[in-house]
Design a protein around this motif. Structure first.
Motif, PDB file in Angstrom:
ATOM      1  N   THR A 221     -23.603  28.511 -17.467  1.00 11.10           N
ATOM      2  CA  THR A 221     -23.762  27.075 -17.754  1.00 11.10           C
ATOM      3  C   THR A 221     -24.043  26.866 -19.236  1.00 11.10           C
ATOM      4  O   THR A 221     -23.485  25.963 -19.858  1.00 11.10           O
ATOM      5  N   ASP A 222     -24.917  27.703 -19.791  1.00 12.51           N
ATOM      6  CA  ASP A 222     -25.263  27.584 -21.209  1.00 12.51           C
ATOM      7  C   ASP A 222     -24.032  27.765 -22.085  1.00 12.51           C
ATOM      8  O   ASP A 222     -23.823  27.000 -23.041  1.00 12.51           O
TER       9      ASP A 222
ATOM     10  N   LEU B 170     -21.740  24.652 -21.756  1.00 10.59           N
ATOM     11  CA  LEU B 170     -22.312  23.507 -22.461  1.00 10.59           C
ATOM     12  C   LEU B 170     -22.229  23.695 -23.976  1.00 10.59           C
ATOM     13  O   LEU B 170     -21.918  22.753 -24.705  1.00 10.59           O
ATOM     14  N   ALA B 171     -22.506  24.905 -24.454  1.00 11.47           N
ATOM     15  CA  ALA B 171     -22.423  25.180 -25.897  1.00 11.47           C
ATOM     16  C   ALA B 171     -20.986  25.017 -26.389  1.00 11.47           C
ATOM     17  O   ALA B 171     -20.743  24.409 -27.442  1.00 11.47           O
TER      18      ALA B 171
ATOM     19  N   HIS C 222     -20.124  21.351 -26.407  1.00  9.88           N
ATOM     20  CA  HIS C 222     -20.857  20.724 -27.514  1.00  9.88           C
ATOM     21  C   HIS C 222     -20.128  20.959 -28.839  1.00  9.88           C
ATOM     22  O   HIS C 222     -19.914  20.025 -29.614  1.00  9.88           O
TER      23      HIS C 222
ATOM     24  N   VAL D   8     -23.879  15.712 -23.751  1.00  8.39           N
ATOM     25  CA  VAL D   8     -23.823  17.171 -23.594  1.00  8.39           C
ATOM     26  C   VAL D   8     -25.038  17.813 -24.257  1.00  8.39           C
ATOM     27  O   VAL D   8     -25.592  18.793 -23.746  1.00  8.39           O
ATOM     28  N   GLY D   9     -25.471  17.243 -25.377  1.00 10.01           N
ATOM     29  CA  GLY D   9     -26.683  17.748 -26.029  1.00 10.01           C
ATOM     30  C   GLY D   9     -27.902  17.643 -25.121  1.00 10.01           C
ATOM     31  O   GLY D   9     -28.714  18.574 -25.038  1.00 10.01           O
TER      32      GLY D   9
ATOM     33  N   ARG E 230     -27.743  20.304 -22.616  1.00 11.53           N
ATOM     34  CA  ARG E 230     -28.154  21.592 -23.185  1.00 11.53           C
ATOM     35  C   ARG E 230     -29.669  21.708 -23.231  1.00 11.53           C
ATOM     36  O   ARG E 230     -30.221  22.791 -23.028  1.00 11.53           O
TER      37      ARG E 230
ATOM     38  N   TYR F 284     -30.577  22.247 -19.365  1.00 15.34           N
ATOM     39  CA  TYR F 284     -30.029  23.391 -18.629  1.00 15.34           C
ATOM     40  C   TYR F 284     -29.670  24.591 -19.492  1.00 15.34           C
ATOM     41  O   TYR F 284     -29.187  25.591 -18.982  1.00 15.34           O
ATOM     42  N   GLY F 285     -29.890  24.492 -20.807  1.00 20.98           N
ATOM     43  CA  GLY F 285     -29.558  25.592 -21.705  1.00 20.98           C
ATOM     44  C   GLY F 285     -30.587  26.713 -21.637  1.00 20.98           C
ATOM     45  O   GLY F 285     -31.689  26.544 -21.101  1.00 20.98           O
TER      46      GLY F 285
END
Length: 149
Positions: free
Chosen positions: A2-3, A6-7, A10, A57-58, A61, A64-65
């Protein structure tokens, strides 16, 4: 996983945002006629949508980042980055309002051409936005490397 997703999203949104802002700056360098005013308004719509998605999205993060909320909460570089992002967003309202006004004028008069003063003012603001985005990149690098002072 997930990280990573998302990264990646982003970063892609950041590149999209910068690309649209650079495109606006390039288009504003020349003569702005009716067709160019329409293109600029369309680009600015994409820029705004991308900025909102980037913020969303930030936030994902943050939640869930891998670094977790605590990393960001105590990171002064993060606070500076977000503050400048918000300030840049507020500043971007000036060109957006101009583009909306130009779009309305074009509906009433298809041959409408914005004044040189309007174009110069918008060009100046877009350049300031680009400079602010460059500083945001520096703050992002500092944020990733130095969790606190």
């Amino acid at each position: 996983m997930t990280d990573l997703l998302l990264a990646a999203l982003h970063h892609l949104l950041v590149f999209g945002l910068v690309s649209m802002l650079v495109a606006e700056a390039v288009l504003l360098r020349g003569h702005v006629d009716a067709g160019m005013a329409r293109r600029l308004a369309g680009l600015d719509t994409g820029y705004g949508a991308t900025a909102v998605l980037l913020l969303g999205v930030g936030v994902l993060r943050l939640l869930y980042g891998l670094k977790g909320w605590d990393f960001y909460l105590h990171n002064p570089w993060f606070h500076a980055k977000i503050g400048l992002y918000v300030l840049t967003g507020l500043l971007s309202a000036l060109p957006t309002l101009n583009f909306l006004r130009w779009r309305r004028a074009l509906r009433q008069d298809p041959g409408f051409v914005p004044s040189t003063a309007d174009v110069d003012r918008v060009r100046r603001v877009v350049r300031i936005e680009l400079a602010a985005v460059a500083v945001i990149f520096v703050l992002a690098a500092a944020m990733a490397r130095y969790g606190g002072f």
